[in-house]
Design a protein around this motif. Structure first.
Motif, short mmCIF file in Angstrom:
data_model
loop_
_atom_site.label_atom_id
_atom_site.label_comp_id
_atom_site.label_asym_id
_atom_site.label_seq_id
_atom_site.Cartn_x
_atom_site.Cartn_y
_atom_site.Cartn_z
N SER A 116 3.97 3.50 25.96
CA SER A 116 3.05 4.04 26.96
C SER A 116 1.71 3.31 26.96
O SER A 116 0.94 3.42 27.92
N ALA A 117 1.45 2.53 25.88
CA ALA A 117 0.22 1.75 25.86
C ALA A 117 0.26 0.61 26.89
O ALA A 117 -0.78 0.06 27.24
N LEU A 118 1.45 0.28 27.38
CA LEU A 118 1.59 -0.70 28.46
C LEU A 118 1.23 0.03 29.76
O LEU A 118 2.06 0.29 30.63
N ASN A 119 -0.05 0.37 29.85
CA ASN A 119 -0.46 1.39 30.82
C ASN A 119 -0.95 0.84 32.16
O ASN A 119 -1.57 1.57 32.93
N LYS A 120 -0.67 -0.45 32.44
CA LYS A 120 -1.00 -0.99 33.76
C LYS A 120 0.22 -1.58 34.46
O LYS A 120 0.11 -2.06 35.58
N ILE A 121 1.36 -1.50 33.79
CA ILE A 121 2.56 -2.08 34.38
C ILE A 121 2.98 -1.28 35.61
O ILE A 121 3.06 -0.06 35.58
N LYS A 122 3.24 -2.00 36.73
CA LYS A 122 3.61 -1.36 37.99
C LYS A 122 5.04 -1.69 38.41
O LYS A 122 5.71 -0.85 39.03
N VAL A 123 5.49 -2.90 38.08
CA VAL A 123 6.81 -3.34 38.53
C VAL A 123 7.56 -3.93 37.34
O VAL A 123 7.02 -4.78 36.62
N MET A 124 8.82 -3.50 37.14
CA MET A 124 9.64 -4.06 36.07
C MET A 124 11.04 -4.35 36.59
O MET A 124 11.63 -3.53 37.30
N ARG A 125 11.56 -5.53 36.21
CA ARG A 125 12.90 -5.95 36.61
C ARG A 125 13.66 -6.38 35.35
O ARG A 125 13.21 -7.26 34.61
N LEU A 126 14.83 -5.78 35.13
CA LEU A 126 15.71 -6.15 34.03
C LEU A 126 17.02 -6.63 34.66
O LEU A 126 17.77 -5.85 35.24
N GLU A 127 17.30 -7.94 34.55
CA GLU A 127 18.44 -8.54 35.24
C GLU A 127 19.34 -9.29 34.26
O GLU A 127 18.87 -10.11 33.49
N GLY A 128 20.63 -8.97 34.29
CA GLY A 128 21.61 -9.71 33.52
C GLY A 128 21.47 -9.53 32.01
O GLY A 128 21.85 -10.41 31.25
N CYS A 129 20.98 -8.37 31.59
CA CYS A 129 20.89 -8.08 30.15
C CYS A 129 22.21 -7.43 29.74
O CYS A 129 22.29 -6.22 29.48
N HIS A 130 23.27 -8.23 29.68
CA HIS A 130 24.63 -7.72 29.64
C HIS A 130 24.96 -6.90 28.39
O HIS A 130 25.75 -5.96 28.47
N TYR A 131 24.40 -7.24 27.27
CA TYR A 131 24.90 -6.69 26.02
C TYR A 131 24.09 -5.50 25.51
O TYR A 131 24.35 -4.99 24.42
N CYS A 132 23.13 -5.05 26.29
CA CYS A 132 22.35 -3.87 25.91
C CYS A 132 23.15 -2.61 26.24
O CYS A 132 23.62 -2.44 27.36
N LEU A 138 11.62 3.81 29.43
CA LEU A 138 10.75 3.37 30.52
C LEU A 138 10.06 4.53 31.22
O LEU A 138 9.05 4.35 31.90
N GLY A 139 10.61 5.72 31.07
CA GLY A 139 9.99 6.89 31.68
C GLY A 139 8.60 7.19 31.16
O GLY A 139 7.85 7.95 31.78
N GLN A 140 8.23 6.60 30.03
CA GLN A 140 6.92 6.86 29.44
C GLN A 140 5.85 5.87 29.89
O GLN A 140 4.70 5.95 29.46
N LEU A 141 6.20 4.92 30.75
CA LEU A 141 5.21 3.98 31.29
C LEU A 141 4.45 4.68 32.41
O LEU A 141 5.00 4.95 33.48
N PRO A 142 3.18 4.99 32.21
CA PRO A 142 2.48 5.92 33.10
C PRO A 142 2.21 5.39 34.50
O PRO A 142 2.05 6.18 35.43
N THR A 143 2.15 4.05 34.67
CA THR A 143 1.80 3.50 35.99
C THR A 143 2.98 2.81 36.68
O THR A 143 2.81 2.24 37.76
N PHE A 167 6.01 12.79 27.00
CA PHE A 167 5.47 13.12 28.32
C PHE A 167 6.58 13.31 29.35
O PHE A 167 7.69 12.80 29.20
N GLN A 168 6.25 14.07 30.41
CA GLN A 168 7.17 14.19 31.55
C GLN A 168 7.43 12.79 32.10
O GLN A 168 6.51 12.00 32.32
N PRO A 169 8.71 12.39 32.30
CA PRO A 169 9.03 10.98 32.62
C PRO A 169 8.67 10.58 34.05
O PRO A 169 8.57 11.40 34.95
N PHE A 170 8.49 9.29 34.18
CA PHE A 170 8.35 8.62 35.48
C PHE A 170 7.36 9.31 36.41
O PHE A 170 7.68 9.64 37.55
N GLN A 171 6.16 9.48 35.92
CA GLN A 171 5.15 10.19 36.71
C GLN A 171 4.68 9.39 37.93
O GLN A 171 4.17 9.98 38.88
N SER A 172 4.86 8.07 37.91
CA SER A 172 4.38 7.25 39.04
C SER A 172 5.49 6.52 39.78
O SER A 172 5.22 5.88 40.81
#
Length: 628
Positions: A116-132, A138-143, A167-172
């Motif tokens: 949650s300290a990554l508190n200015k992130i607005k857009v995130m893309r995770l592509e082709g991370c096959h083995y996870c 991610l619900g705790q990222l406030p912005t 925290f309640q997830p995905f507030q933004s």
């Protein structure tokens, strides 16, 4: 990359950095570039040999970076721990706003990704991370406003690990997209007691073929839902013995797209009060549409079993209707279509096999019409119907193609229509073409001429057609001379004087013409004799309401050896019939409301004049009939 990039210590902008392996720059050289800002893509991270070099890149202290892409050239599950260590040490500054991770080969993500300290992130893309096997919290990222997750082959369940604590997830979060999740089966709610996505406005699910069960129940702000290629997804409430559909909170839904065979349980969402756009594509088990309120846009594609619209018809609020590959669908009956007074955009393609005619005059607000590959369509009428309150005066774009049985086109009072359909000559079955009261029509048959089998052609009150086709070349493009099947040509009204004069002068009318009708040509003084004389197959000639017409070319009329009937009406300036006489083939002459002619011929006065018509078996002057 060039070697020794780290020596450029004052560098502020570097959009791409490709990690070298045996040659080029290594990732630790980024550590010296402390002033980098804006956006950077770090590519081929699989070339990092020692994970400690990633730490030396010192991304965490590059406070001016706003956008970061971390991409591997390929996934390497055999070195999962090394790959995870590299990503862990590439932790960015907390000022970052956009983050993309591609082809990451680890089996889990580092802790900082859901911090949650990554508190200015607005857009995130995770592509082709096959083995996870699971996603970070991610619900705790406030912005976080937009989240895109694509092509994670081994992820089977989304659950508590995604939402995180405390925290309640995905507030933004406003936009959420899952794409190409081939093994994803279950979407488990957080159980927090409130909505998991309280501000989500757009949800897109694409190619998640094993996803089953239900979507999140409580999406109070959702405006757009798109589900494609999720063939077994359904709303399990729809099959419950006790309906709990009242618990479904999609009350803000405005756009719904269902594609590629999703189960009909999703159609329960059509009850959403604000739904204005609906797209159903590649849907094989739907036979009829349910009632839909407040809808403005409806798109139906590839629904082979769909056979009918709702019994009550479509909502009067509908402005756009697109029907594609729905051949069994019976188009709305006339009384239902008449209620669609707001329809603006209409496409019918390869659909509605039972449709034989289409009276478009009942759609007064229509601006765009496309009809294609409707093989049984025979008639398209845009002429205002008797008693209609309005007419299709807004139509400005018309496309018709692939209708092999279309025999009739009628256009009237389409005030904004500027041209007839392109490639109209491909409508080879067309026999009737009637264009009238089209004040802005500028062109017809520019790219290939008129339909080759046309038999009846009418032009009336198309004043701008004259202005745009003032050259002989433009008239030649119509290809009238080649229409050997044309039997009847009617022309009149505003702008038609010049058209007729040119057609006759240049001899552009087909010699096979049987009937020529001329009316309401206010400036026409005479008919070109040369052009008229070549109409040797003409059997009927109608001339009406031509106030300036002074004489008829007698010599030309003598060449009309097939002429049988001549009608002259409301031509006050015409005082004499040709002295040379009328053709001997003439069997019927009618003169109505032509004061000078009536005075000269009605009482058989002026024997020289009467002699020129006395051979005609039947003469009618006003109400008096003279039979010889």
């Amino acid at each position: 990359m060039p070697v020794q990039m780290g020596r450029l210590k004052s560098l502020r902008t570097l959009t791409t950095f490709v990690v070298g392996k045996s040659t080029g720059s290594t990732i630790d050289e980024l550590g010296e570039l402390s002033h980098l800002g804006g956006r950077i893509s770090i590519l081929k991270l699989n070339n990092v040999v020692d994970g400690r070099d990633a730490l030396q890149a010192n991304l965490k202290n590059k406070k001016d970076l706003k956008e970061l892409e971390l991409a591997w050239g390929s996934e390497d599950p055999d070195h999962s721990e090394k790959v995870r260590y590299v990503l862990d040490k590439l932790q960015p500054c907390m000022n970052l706003e956009r983050l993309t991770i591609k082809l990451y080969g680890g089996t889990s993500f580092p802790n900082w990704l859901g911090d949650s300290a990554l508190n200015k992130i607005k857009v995130m893309r995770l592509e082709g991370c096959h083995y996870c096997f699971e996603l970070p919290p991610l619900g705790q990222l406030p912005t976080l406003k937009e989240l895109f997750i694509c092509n994670m082959k081994f992820l089977r369940t989304l659950g508590p690990e995604l939402y995180g604590q405390p925290f309640q997830p995905f507030q933004s979060l406003e936009r959420l997209e899952f794409k190409e999740m081939s093994k994803w089966e279950e979407w488990v709610p957080s159980g927090s007691g409130g909505p998991d996505f309280p501000r989500l406005q757009e949800l897109i699910l694409e190619k998640c073929p094993k996803l089953r069960g239900s979507l999140p129940c409580d999406l109070p702000c959702l405006k757009k839902l798109s589900v494609e290629g999720c063939g077994i997804l359904h709303d399990r409430r729809a099959t419950a013995t006790t309906s709990t559909s009242t618990n479904l909170n999609y009350n803000s839904l405005q756009e719904l797209k269902i594609e590629d065979g999703c189960q009909t349980g999703l159609l329960s969402l059509l009850e959403a009060k604000l739904l204005s756009q609906l797209m159903i594509r590649n849907f094989y088990d739907i036979q009829c549409l349910p009632n839909i309120n407040h809808l403005q846009s409806l798109n139906l594609w590839n629904c082979p079993t769909l056979s009918s619209f709702p019994e009550d018809g479509l909502p009067t609020s509908l402005t756009s209707l697109d029907i594609y590959n729905c051949r069994r669908l019976e188009f709305l009956p006339h009384e239902m279509s008449a209620k669609l007074t707001s329809l603006d955009f209409l496409i019918i393609y390869n659909s509605c096999d039972s449709m034989r005619s289409f009276p478009l005059a009942i759609f007064p607000k229509l601006t765009t019409l496309t009809i294609g590959n409707c093989e049984n369509l025979e008639s398209l009428c845009l002429i205002e119907e008797e008693g209609a309150v309005e007419n299709p005066s807004h139509l400005n774009q018309l496309t018709i193609f692939g209708c092999p049985n279309l025999t009739r086109l009628d256009f009237s009072r389409c005030d904004k229509l500027k041209s007839l359909p392109e490639r109209i000559h491909t409508l080879t079955a067309l026999q009737y073409l009637d264009i009238r009261n089209l004040p802005n029509l500028e062109s017809i048959a520019e790219d290939g001429g008129l339909p080759p089998n046309l038999r009846y052609f009418t032009i009336y009150n198309c004043e701008r057609l004259r202005a745009s086709s003032s050259s002989v070349v433009d008239y030649c493009n119509w290809g009238l001379q080649a229409l050997v099947s044309l039997e009847q040509f009617k022309i009149g009204g505003r702008g038609s004087d010049e058209i007729l004069e040119t057609l006759l002068k240049q001899q552009l009318l087909p010699t096979t013409l049987h009937t020529l009708s001329i009316s309401l040509l206010s400036t026409l003084k005479s008919l070109d004799g040369k052009g008229l004389a070549q109409l040797t197959s003409l059997q009927e000639l109608f001339i009406a309401r031509c106030d300036s017409l002074e004489f008829l070319p007698g010599e030309a009329l003598q060449h009309l050896t097939s002429l049988q009937e001549l009608y002259i009406s409301d031509c006050p300036s015409l005082q004499f019939l040709p002295e040379e006489g009328l053709p001997p083939s003439l069997s019927y002459l009618k003169i109505v409301r032509c004061s000078a002619l009536e005075k000269r011929y009605q009482n058989k006065t002026g024997q020289d004049h009467w002699a020129s018509i006395s051979h005609i078996p039947c003469i009618e002057i006003n109400d008096e009939v003279i039979i010889r």
